[in-house]
Design a protein around this motif. Structure first.
Motif, mmCIF file in Angstrom:
data_model
loop_
_atom_site.group_PDB
_atom_site.id
_atom_site.type_symbol
_atom_site.label_atom_id
_atom_site.label_comp_id
_atom_site.label_asym_id
_atom_site.label_seq_id
_atom_site.Cartn_x
_atom_site.Cartn_y
_atom_site.Cartn_z
ATOM 1 N N LYS A 23 -151.182 -67.318 -13.106
ATOM 2 C CA LYS A 23 -150.351 -68.476 -12.809
ATOM 3 C C LYS A 23 -150.924 -69.270 -11.640
ATOM 4 O O LYS A 23 -151.007 -70.490 -11.698
ATOM 5 C CB LYS A 23 -148.928 -68.023 -12.495
ATOM 6 C CG LYS A 23 -147.968 -69.175 -12.175
ATOM 7 C CD LYS A 23 -146.572 -68.666 -11.971
ATOM 8 C CE LYS A 23 -145.619 -69.814 -11.674
ATOM 9 N NZ LYS A 23 -144.232 -69.342 -11.502
ATOM 10 N N TYR A 26 -154.114 -71.160 -12.780
ATOM 11 C CA TYR A 26 -153.799 -72.298 -13.636
ATOM 12 C C TYR A 26 -153.218 -73.443 -12.818
ATOM 13 O O TYR A 26 -153.530 -74.601 -13.037
ATOM 14 C CB TYR A 26 -152.800 -71.893 -14.720
ATOM 15 C CG TYR A 26 -153.399 -71.053 -15.817
ATOM 16 C CD1 TYR A 26 -154.600 -71.403 -16.420
ATOM 17 C CD2 TYR A 26 -152.746 -69.899 -16.259
ATOM 18 C CE1 TYR A 26 -155.148 -70.634 -17.423
ATOM 19 C CE2 TYR A 26 -153.303 -69.122 -17.276
ATOM 20 C CZ TYR A 26 -154.492 -69.493 -17.850
ATOM 21 O OH TYR A 26 -155.033 -68.733 -18.846
ATOM 22 N N GLN A 27 -152.351 -73.096 -11.844
ATOM 23 C CA GLN A 27 -151.737 -74.146 -11.034
ATOM 24 C C GLN A 27 -152.802 -74.937 -10.286
ATOM 25 O O GLN A 27 -152.774 -76.162 -10.259
ATOM 26 C CB GLN A 27 -150.752 -73.509 -10.044
ATOM 27 C CG GLN A 27 -149.832 -74.514 -9.371
ATOM 28 C CD GLN A 27 -148.739 -74.974 -10.301
ATOM 29 O OE1 GLN A 27 -148.441 -74.294 -11.281
ATOM 30 N NE2 GLN A 27 -148.169 -76.125 -10.029
ATOM 31 N N TYR A 263 -141.367 -73.103 -21.833
ATOM 32 C CA TYR A 263 -142.498 -72.477 -21.166
ATOM 33 C C TYR A 263 -141.961 -71.637 -20.013
ATOM 34 O O TYR A 263 -141.382 -72.181 -19.070
ATOM 35 C CB TYR A 263 -143.467 -73.534 -20.642
ATOM 36 C CG TYR A 263 -144.106 -74.381 -21.715
ATOM 37 C CD1 TYR A 263 -144.818 -73.797 -22.754
ATOM 38 C CD2 TYR A 263 -144.007 -75.772 -21.694
ATOM 39 C CE1 TYR A 263 -145.424 -74.566 -23.739
ATOM 40 C CE2 TYR A 263 -144.608 -76.553 -22.678
ATOM 41 C CZ TYR A 263 -145.310 -75.933 -23.695
ATOM 42 O OH TYR A 263 -145.895 -76.703 -24.667
ATOM 43 N N THR A 266 -146.565 -71.180 -16.075
ATOM 44 C CA THR A 266 -147.729 -72.020 -16.305
ATOM 45 C C THR A 266 -148.854 -71.192 -16.896
ATOM 46 O O THR A 266 -148.878 -69.970 -16.770
ATOM 47 C CB THR A 266 -148.209 -72.659 -14.990
ATOM 48 O OG1 THR A 266 -148.527 -71.630 -14.059
ATOM 49 C CG2 THR A 266 -147.142 -73.572 -14.407
#
Length: 309
Positions: A23, A26-27, A263, A266
């Protein structure tokens, strides 16, 4: 018993740490890239026959995938809005090997009450490069006289994977296109998912008249279909898990297909689809196994679109 408990505790901690790391990565990766575009800007301006034709797009650029567009026609002498009764719009892509094609588009642009522009869309299927050239063939009628103009345009790579598209041949032998429209920038939680679904209309006659003959490049926004949705995180560390509270996409009054995608975090997601026609027959797509498979890349439907946020 203590050994078993310790094993599952360690497995749980490993999974949580893996998800947290993914996460965070990806952020950091996606925040700069995912930019929402809501403002129409002029992409091209053409002067022809005493008129100025302004072509507008979100962010002033065309991208691979779904593009909403606006067209304004002004009288060059008075700089006032021209008295235009009809506008046609036909995108054509020319390849270096001599092949020509089009893409899903609205041929007869719309003029709604109170608006100073004509509206339409194009789902560009390829990016522009040295071997791929896009041109817009625009026709309009002003003061009883017909005009035709051609404008080469650049179609850019779509950096926002939440606006991806796919094309495929259905079990009925027809060519279909699915283009994601919204959300441009998803949030963790439930999001309205909007897509356009289109079909290429195979011409029943040979080309006639001057190039391009619109009857050879006709596309239809399909009506009454259902797009079943099963979102998954296919990365091995995610175990191909899904999420609750998702709704299949069905057509609404705007002609587009609306649903809900939830979702839960993320990262990499795959939107697995099954496309059903108005009779409930499967045109494309396969059921995704619902097994939780940590360490193994998840199985995807034969009809899917990958997104990343």
């Amino acid at each position: 018993m203590n050994n078993i408990f310790s094993f599952f505790t360690a497995l749980f901690c490993f999974t949580v740490l893996s998800c947290t790391k993914e996460k965070t990565d990806y952020q950091a990766e996606t925040d700069p890239a995912v930019i929402e575009h809501h403002e129409f800007k002029e992409a091209y301006s053409i002067h022809s026959g005493g008129y100025r034709i302004s072509i507008e797009a979100l962010n002033g650029m065309f991208y691979k995938g779904y593009n909403e567009l606006r067209l304004k026609i002004m009288d060059s002498r008075t700089n006032q809005e021209a008295d235009v009764s009809a506008v046609t719009f036909l995108p054509i892509v020319a390849h270096a090997d001599g092949r020509n094609a089009s893409c899903p588009h609205l041929y007869d642009l719309l003029r709604r009450n109170g608006e100073n522009h004509f509206s339409g869309y194009a789902v560009f299927t390829e990016e522009s490069d040295n071997d791929t050239k896009w041109e817009l063939y625009i026709g309009f009628t002003a003061n009883g006289q017909s005009y035709g103009i051609t404008q080469e345009v650049a179609v850019h790579e779509q950096a926002n994977k939440n606006r991806n598209m796919t094309t495929f041949t259905g079990k009925d032998g027809q060519q279909y296109f699915i283009a994601l429209i919204a959300p441009q920038r998803p949030k963790v939680g439930e999001n309205e998912l909007v897509a356009g679904i289109y079909r290429y209309d195979r011409p029943g006659n040979s080309p006639s008249g001057s190039f391009p003959d619109p009857t050879q490049y006709s596309y239809t926004a399909v009506n009454g279909f259902t797009l079943q949705l099963d979102p998954r995180m296919p990365e091995p560390s995610m175990g191909n898990h899904s999420s609750p509270n998702n709704n299949d996409l069905t057509q609404e009054d705007d002609g587009l297909y609306h649903g809900i995608v939830n979702y839960t975090m993320t990262g990499n997601w795959t939107l697995n689809f099954i496309l059903l026609n108005h009779q409930g027959q499967i045109l494309k797509g396969t059921v995704v196994p619902d097994d939780f498979t940590p360490g193994v890349e998840g199985v995807k439907s034969e009809l899917h679109i990958d997104i990343l946020f």
